[in-house]
Scaffold this motif. Structure first.
Motif, PDB file in Angstrom:
ATOM      1  N   PHE A   1       3.475  10.930   5.791  1.00  0.00           N
ATOM      2  CA  PHE A   1       4.681  11.345   6.524  1.00  0.00           C
ATOM      3  C   PHE A   1       4.327  12.357   7.622  1.00  0.00           C
ATOM      4  N   LYS A   2       3.474  13.318   7.284  1.00  0.00           N
ATOM      5  CA  LYS A   2       3.073  14.323   8.273  1.00  0.00           C
ATOM      6  C   LYS A   2       2.255  13.687   9.404  1.00  0.00           C
ATOM      7  N   MET A   3       1.395  12.732   9.052  1.00  0.00           N
ATOM      8  CA  MET A   3       0.629  12.037  10.093  1.00  0.00           C
ATOM      9  C   MET A   3       1.557  11.291  11.050  1.00  0.00           C
ATOM     10  N   HIS A   4       2.535  10.603  10.502  1.00  0.00           N
ATOM     11  CA  HIS A   4       3.495   9.861  11.331  1.00  0.00           C
ATOM     12  C   HIS A   4       4.227  10.809  12.284  1.00  0.00           C
ATOM     13  N   LYS A   5       4.626  11.949  11.758  1.00  0.00           N
ATOM     14  CA  LYS A   5       5.337  12.922  12.585  1.00  0.00           C
ATOM     15  C   LYS A   5       4.452  13.443  13.711  1.00  0.00           C
ATOM     16  N   LEU A   6       3.193  13.705  13.410  1.00  0.00           N
ATOM     17  CA  LEU A   6       2.279  14.205  14.435  1.00  0.00           C
ATOM     18  C   LEU A   6       1.992  13.149  15.492  1.00  0.00           C
ATOM     19  N   PHE A   7       1.890  11.894  15.103  1.00  0.00           N
ATOM     20  CA  PHE A   7       1.679  10.824  16.083  1.00  0.00           C
ATOM     21  C   PHE A   7       2.867  10.712  17.036  1.00  0.00           C
TER      22      PHE A   7
ATOM     23  N   ILE B   1      -7.091   5.072   1.960  1.00  0.00           N
ATOM     24  CA  ILE B   1      -6.366   6.105   1.216  1.00  0.00           C
ATOM     25  C   ILE B   1      -6.108   5.654  -0.222  1.00  0.00           C
ATOM     26  N   ILE B   2      -5.692   4.396  -0.384  1.00  0.00           N
ATOM     27  CA  ILE B   2      -5.424   3.875  -1.729  1.00  0.00           C
ATOM     28  C   ILE B   2      -6.707   3.792  -2.544  1.00  0.00           C
ATOM     29  N   ALA B   3      -7.795   3.361  -1.913  1.00  0.00           N
ATOM     30  CA  ALA B   3      -9.069   3.286  -2.630  1.00  0.00           C
ATOM     31  C   ALA B   3      -9.507   4.661  -3.109  1.00  0.00           C
ATOM     32  N   GLY B   4      -9.343   5.684  -2.271  1.00  0.00           N
ATOM     33  CA  GLY B   4      -9.678   7.040  -2.692  1.00  0.00           C
ATOM     34  C   GLY B   4      -8.718   7.561  -3.749  1.00  0.00           C
ATOM     35  N   GLN B   5      -7.452   7.193  -3.637  1.00  0.00           N
ATOM     36  CA  GLN B   5      -6.454   7.627  -4.615  1.00  0.00           C
ATOM     37  C   GLN B   5      -6.778   7.099  -6.009  1.00  0.00           C
ATOM     38  N   ARG B   6      -7.277   5.875  -6.084  1.00  0.00           N
ATOM     39  CA  ARG B   6      -7.592   5.291  -7.384  1.00  0.00           C
ATOM     40  C   ARG B   6      -8.805   5.938  -8.043  1.00  0.00           C
ATOM     41  N   THR B   7      -9.623   6.596  -7.270  1.00  0.00           N
ATOM     42  CA  THR B   7     -10.779   7.304  -7.835  1.00  0.00           C
ATOM     43  C   THR B   7     -10.522   8.799  -7.969  1.00  0.00           C
ATOM     44  N   GLY B   8      -9.280   9.206  -7.755  1.00  0.00           N
ATOM     45  CA  GLY B   8      -8.929  10.610  -7.933  1.00  0.00           C
ATOM     46  C   GLY B   8      -9.106  11.474  -6.705  1.00  0.00           C
TER      47      GLY B   8
ATOM     48  N   PRO C   1      -7.437  12.517  -3.227  1.00  0.00           N
ATOM     49  CA  PRO C   1      -6.267  12.415  -2.340  1.00  0.00           C
ATOM     50  C   PRO C   1      -6.690  12.338  -0.873  1.00  0.00           C
ATOM     51  N   ALA C   2      -5.748  11.998  -0.025  1.00  0.00           N
ATOM     52  CA  ALA C   2      -6.033  11.844   1.404  1.00  0.00           C
ATOM     53  C   ALA C   2      -6.506  13.156   2.025  1.00  0.00           C
ATOM     54  N   ALA C   3      -5.979  14.264   1.550  1.00  0.00           N
ATOM     55  CA  ALA C   3      -6.404  15.559   2.096  1.00  0.00           C
ATOM     56  C   ALA C   3      -7.871  15.824   1.824  1.00  0.00           C
ATOM     57  N   GLN C   4      -8.370  15.321   0.694  1.00  0.00           N
ATOM     58  CA  GLN C   4      -9.787  15.492   0.385  1.00  0.00           C
ATOM     59  C   GLN C   4     -10.661  14.527   1.197  1.00  0.00           C
TER      60      GLN C   4
ATOM     61  N   LEU D   1       0.825  -1.201   0.000  1.00  0.00           N
ATOM     62  CA  LEU D   1       0.000   0.000   0.000  1.00  0.00           C
ATOM     63  C   LEU D   1       0.862   1.255   0.000  1.00  0.00           C
ATOM     64  N   ARG D   2       1.916   1.244   0.803  1.00  0.00           N
ATOM     65  CA  ARG D   2       2.794   2.424   0.853  1.00  0.00           C
ATOM     66  C   ARG D   2       3.530   2.624  -0.472  1.00  0.00           C
ATOM     67  N   ALA D   3       3.846   1.529  -1.148  1.00  0.00           N
ATOM     68  CA  ALA D   3       4.540   1.649  -2.434  1.00  0.00           C
ATOM     69  C   ALA D   3       3.651   2.260  -3.505  1.00  0.00           C
ATOM     70  N   GLU D   4       2.354   2.158  -3.361  1.00  0.00           N
ATOM     71  CA  GLU D   4       1.422   2.680  -4.366  1.00  0.00           C
ATOM     72  C   GLU D   4       1.020   4.127  -4.086  1.00  0.00           C
ATOM     73  N   LEU D   5       1.431   4.693  -2.969  1.00  0.00           N
ATOM     74  CA  LEU D   5       1.052   6.063  -2.627  1.00  0.00           C
ATOM     75  C   LEU D   5       1.630   7.061  -3.632  1.00  0.00           C
ATOM     76  N   THR D   6       0.834   8.057  -3.971  1.00  0.00           N
ATOM     77  CA  THR D   6       1.337   9.150  -4.802  1.00  0.00           C
ATOM     78  C   THR D   6       2.191  10.073  -3.948  1.00  0.00           C
ATOM     79  N   ASN D   7       2.836  11.029  -4.585  1.00  0.00           N
ATOM     80  CA  ASN D   7       3.695  11.948  -3.841  1.00  0.00           C
ATOM     81  C   ASN D   7       2.901  12.739  -2.802  1.00  0.00           C
ATOM     82  N   LYS D   8       1.694  13.186  -3.193  1.00  0.00           N
ATOM     83  CA  LYS D   8       0.877  13.958  -2.252  1.00  0.00           C
ATOM     84  C   LYS D   8       0.451  13.101  -1.064  1.00  0.00           C
ATOM     85  N   ASN D   9      -0.014  11.899  -1.342  1.00  0.00           N
ATOM     86  CA  ASN D   9      -0.458  11.027  -0.254  1.00  0.00           C
ATOM     87  C   ASN D   9       0.712  10.549   0.602  1.00  0.00           C
ATOM     88  N   ASP D  10       1.860  10.341  -0.022  1.00  0.00           N
ATOM     89  CA  ASP D  10       3.039   9.948   0.747  1.00  0.00           C
ATOM     90  C   ASP D  10       3.454  11.066   1.693  1.00  0.00           C
TER      91      ASP D  10
END
Length: 317
Positions: free
Chosen positions: A115-121, A142-149, A151-154, A102-111
């Motif tokens: 990263f920011k979530m990990h830092k905040l945790f 996140i990946i399911a949403g990424q495939r439909t266009g 991003p995690a922020a949305q 799953l992490r390998a399939e993340l786009t740059n924005k989602n990655d």
């Protein structure tokens, strides 16, 4: 000479004028007719040309409309195809993928979002492993949403908002099932009856061996029966009160609940009497100290049971 002059004198001047006028009018009439014919032919030609021009314009407009409709239809088909390709799952099902996949399939924005979530945790006190484990729970979504266009922020908003919601999420209400409450009440009855039997054993030593009403099988039967019966009774009472507050008819009327409870108590007492008569060998009377020890042990077991299933309140202690 004289004869010719006489002839000229005898011819009236009006006749001479009359015979000369037709000769002068014939060319004018012919020219007028020719003018009228040319005008009609000109008008007819103009009308025919105008009609042909109108027909040509209509044909051109029809062709343009048909071409426009065809182009619009092709554009709609292309858009529908793009939308279907976006919605179509790509690759494996995210629920069946490992966190590494799953992490390998993340786009740059989602990655960057992860990263920011990990830092905040980590800043909130989580260990590196706990932070990764917490994020892994959301990677399939996140990946399911990424495939439909999307991003995690949305999907979640800013990383700070999502992490704060996870850390301070309200605890989900735990459903206390009927059997859990029945077992809790049964153990409470066991503790009370075992303590009573133990105290009574110190004062009735002479007849304790023959007093089967305080035997071990009687203790277990009464505890289980009254535990489940009390749970059923309290549920009926609670449902009646809730129906009364809501202004609706209860599923089971209060009088029926009370009546059935009284009948059930008599049935339990009859069952205990039958056990004392039919199975006297199994319904042994234990020493008073044993009853007290069992009461203490079951009380501790009940405490662990309530703690494990998060049962609170609705008991005497």
């Amino acid at each position: 000479m004289k004869a010719n002059e006489e002839n000229n004198q005898q011819t009236p001047p009006d006749e001479v004028q009359a015979t000369s006028e037709p000769v002068k009018d014939e060319p004018a009439a012919e020219s007028a007719n020719n003018s009228t014919d040319s005008t009609d032919s000109t008008n007819s030609a103009d009308s025919t040309a105008a009609t042909d021009e109108t027909d040509t314009i209509d044909i051109v407009k029809t062709d343009v409309s048909a071409e426009t409709a065809r182009r619009n239809q092709e554009a709609s088909a292309r858009q529908a195809k793009v939308r279907s390709e976006r919605k179509r799952p790509q690759g494996k099902d995210p629920q069946e993928m490992t966190p590494a996949e799953l992490r390998a399939e993340l786009t740059n924005k989602n990655d960057d979002y992860v990263f920011k979530m990990h830092k905040l945790f980590v800043e909130a006190g989580y260990t590196e492993a706990d932070a990764d484990q917490k994020i892994d729970e959301f990677l399939p979504e996140i990946i399911a949403g990424q495939r439909t266009g999307k991003p995690a922020a949305q999907l979640y908003g800013a990383p700070t908002v999502k992490v704060d919601h996870i850390i301070h999420a309200p605890a989900k209400p735990i459903e206390i099932k009927y059997w859990m409450r029945s077992v809790d009440w049964s153990m409470l009855y066991f503790v009370i009856l075992a303590a009573v039997f133990g105290v009574m054993g110190f004062f009735t030593k002479a007849n304790a061996a023959n007093n089967t009403s305080s035997g071990f099988l009687t203790l277990v039967t009464m505890s289980l029966s009254f535990g489940f019966l009390l749970t059923w009774f309290t549920d009926g009472m609670a449902e009646s009160q809730a129906a009364k507050k809501a202004g609706r008819k209860p599923k089971r009327p209060l009088w029926r609940t009370i009546l059935l409870s009284v009948v059930a108590v008599f049935v339990v007492m009859a069952l205990i009497s039958m056990i004392s008569v039919i199975l006297p060998g199994l319904n042994v009377v234990l020493p008073a100290i044993v009853y007290l020890l069992m009461a203490a042990a079951v009380y501790g077991l009940r405490y662990l049971f309530r703690r494990h299933y998060h049962i609170k309140g609705n008991t005497m202690f």
